[in-house]
Design a protein around this motif. Structure first.
Motif, PDB file in Angstrom:
ATOM      1  N   THR A  22      46.940  38.717  46.928  1.00  0.00           N
ATOM      2  CA  THR A  22      46.534  39.497  45.760  1.00  0.00           C
ATOM      3  C   THR A  22      47.697  40.288  45.191  1.00  0.00           C
ATOM      4  OG1 THR A  22      44.331  39.715  46.738  1.00  0.00           O
ATOM      5  CG2 THR A  22      44.846  41.152  44.891  1.00  0.00           C
TER       6      THR A  22
ATOM      7  N   SER B 115      50.060  38.227  43.051  1.00  0.00           N
ATOM      8  CA  SER B 115      49.430  37.972  41.756  1.00  0.00           C
ATOM      9  C   SER B 115      49.467  39.215  40.876  1.00  0.00           C
ATOM     10  CB  SER B 115      47.981  37.511  41.962  1.00  0.00           C
ATOM     11  OG  SER B 115      47.314  37.378  40.733  1.00  0.00           O
TER      12      SER B 115
ATOM     13  N   GLU C 214      51.055  40.147  37.167  1.00  0.00           N
ATOM     14  CA  GLU C 214      50.122  40.562  36.123  1.00  0.00           C
ATOM     15  C   GLU C 214      50.487  41.926  35.532  1.00  0.00           C
ATOM     16  OE1 GLU C 214      45.278  40.992  35.780  1.00  0.00           O
ATOM     17  OE2 GLU C 214      46.180  39.653  37.255  1.00  0.00           O
TER      18      GLU C 214
ATOM     19  N   ASP D  21      43.730  33.340  36.163  1.00  0.00           N
ATOM     20  CA  ASP D  21      44.006  33.566  37.579  1.00  0.00           C
ATOM     21  C   ASP D  21      42.799  33.279  38.463  1.00  0.00           C
ATOM     22  OD1 ASP D  21      46.623  34.297  37.242  1.00  0.00           O
ATOM     23  OD2 ASP D  21      46.153  36.416  36.961  1.00  0.00           O
TER      24      ASP D  21
ATOM     25  N   SER E 119      52.576  25.239  41.503  1.00  0.00           N
ATOM     26  CA  SER E 119      51.782  25.964  40.512  1.00  0.00           C
ATOM     27  C   SER E 119      52.112  25.489  39.103  1.00  0.00           C
ATOM     28  CB  SER E 119      52.036  27.472  40.632  1.00  0.00           C
ATOM     29  OG  SER E 119      53.372  27.782  40.283  1.00  0.00           O
TER      30      SER E 119
ATOM     31  N   GLY F  47      45.274  30.096  39.481  1.00  0.00           N
ATOM     32  CA  GLY F  47      44.687  30.857  40.579  1.00  0.00           C
ATOM     33  C   GLY F  47      44.289  29.971  41.739  1.00  0.00           C
TER      34      GLY F  47
ATOM     35  N   TYR G 151      47.492  28.563  43.549  1.00  0.00           N
ATOM     36  CA  TYR G 151      48.108  29.541  44.445  1.00  0.00           C
ATOM     37  C   TYR G 151      47.285  29.686  45.726  1.00  0.00           C
ATOM     38  CZ  TYR G 151      51.939  31.396  41.630  1.00  0.00           C
ATOM     39  OH  TYR G 151      53.123  31.531  40.968  1.00  0.00           O
TER      40      TYR G 151
END
Length: 389
Positions: free
Chosen positions: A118, A121, A125, A193, A322, A330, A333
């Motif tokens: 997380t 990511s 973001e 994602d 990816s 998402g 990954y």
């Protein structure tokens, strides 16, 4: 929706701190492995189950966490995972027997998987304009944690402190981190994602994507086996002290961090595919040579070479995969990191069995086979789209 610059910097710094402390938790396992196995009366082969438990939890929880993040939001899931991670770091050293310790390892491996997945990511973001730069920078912070953690653990154990203290200290740090994170302001979850069932079925039916997943299995398992067994190998075969054997792990991760910075620059001029081929080929050579080293200086030089050769294979294989299916980023990954977790659960265990039934040197050389396979795969699949840096 973009965050104000002040909030963005504060959140980014907090995420870097989390990734650094997470690296400490992950990498102190190597210098503490001998002491942990003595506490629970484990044989060399049984000790490998510790890695299996850790990455088994990592893989299963990562997928579950991704799905829950889509339903509840990343902040809530990450806050719960940080709290669970903190609790499991206390439960593991308190376990009175190995079955309970095994469960605790699954928990901190699982919650840790959600935390790491997380955060990577979120870093992208929160910083959408320079996402690749910040994701790579996060790996540098991971490397810093991976240097500080093993050395600190080795020093504590060498001075007579129990290995359990290392986990209590890190649990205290994560308690403070969890509290700080609960007050952090995060952007909303992007649609791209999200993990989707349609994306999942599409990816697992794609042979080329599965081969990239195999590369993640091979690399992650080899890397974890390499640094995971490194301190034990140095203690048993080279008669290193606890402090010196922990320094070998720190040297490895220091070289990994330098290698990632170098490869980040090389990626501006050369394709991801070519860099992976070169790194995997070099990793094959240095992994084989590392098993034959006897001189202390030669060992440290070879460990440095291993770190440089291993360095950017994980992030580059991940970004390569990816980029292959950007419409399902998402899901891509989650699956690729999950593949890596499966490798981390299996290959170090196999290395432990090889060490118990043959010898440690053969076990430490064995990942060279995996690197050969990675190099060959990337040579053959020339039509996979290149990653855009």
């Amino acid at each position: 929706m973009s965050l104000p610059l002040q909030h963005r910097n504060a959140v980014t710094n907090l995420l870097f701190i989390i990734i650094a402390f997470f690296a400490m938790v992950l990498t102190i396992m190597s210098p503490l492995l001998t002491e942990i196995s003595k506490t629970f009366s484990l044989t060399l082969a049984q000790t490998g189950i510790i890695f299996t438990a850790n990455f088994l939890g990592f893989t299963v929880f990562l997928i579950i966490g991704g799905i829950l993040a889509d339903l509840w939001g990343k902040k809530k899931v990450l806050a719960i995972s940080l709290a669970g991670f903190t609790l499991s770091l206390v439960l593991f050293p308190l376990a009175p027997n190995f079955p309970l310790a095994f469960i605790a390892i699954i928990l901190f491996g699982g919650f840790g998987g959600i935390v790491e997945g997380t955060i990577n990511s979120l870093i992208a973001e929160v910083n959408p304009e320079r996402s690749i730069f910040y994701v790579n920078l996060a790996q540098v912070f991971f490397g810093l944690g991976a240097i500080v953690g093993p050395i600190s653990a080795g020093v504590l154990v060498s001075n007579g402190f129990p290995w359990q203290l290392c986990y209590y200290i890190l649990a205290g740090a994560f308690l403070l981190i969890t509290i700080a994170f609960c007050y952090a302001k995060l952007p909303p979850l992007k649609q791209s994602d999200k993990i989707s069932w349609n994306g999942f079925t599409k990816l697992i039916s794609d042979p080329k994507f599965l081969v990239i997943g195999l590369c993640m299995v091979l690399y992650t398992g080899s890397e974890v086996g390499g640094w995971g067994w490194m301190a034990t190998f140095c203690k048993q075969n080279l008669k290193f002290t606890a402090t010196k054997s922990s320094i070998t792990v720190a040297v490895f991760w220091g070289a990994m961090s330098i290698g990632r910075l170098i490869c980040g620059r090389l990626a501006l001029r050369f394709s991801t595919r070519k860099i992976v081929i070169v790194l995997a080929s070099l990793a094959t050579i240095v992994t084989v040579l590392s098993g034959f080293m006897q001189n202390e200086m030669a060992i440290f030089l070879m460990i440095t070479a291993m770190g440089l050769a291993y360095s950017s294979q994980w992030p580059m294989i991940l970004s390569y995969g990816s980029n292959y299916h950007p419409e399902n980023s998402g899901t891509v990954y989650a699956l690729l990191i999950g593949f890596g977790g499966f490798g981390g659960a299996i290959i170090p265990l196999v290395m432990g069995l090889i060490a118990a039934n043959l010898n440690n040197r053969i076990a430490m050389i064995s990942p060279a086979i995996c690197f050969v396979m990675i190099a060959v795969i990337f040579m053959r699949f020339k039509n996979i789209p290149e990653n855009k840096i």
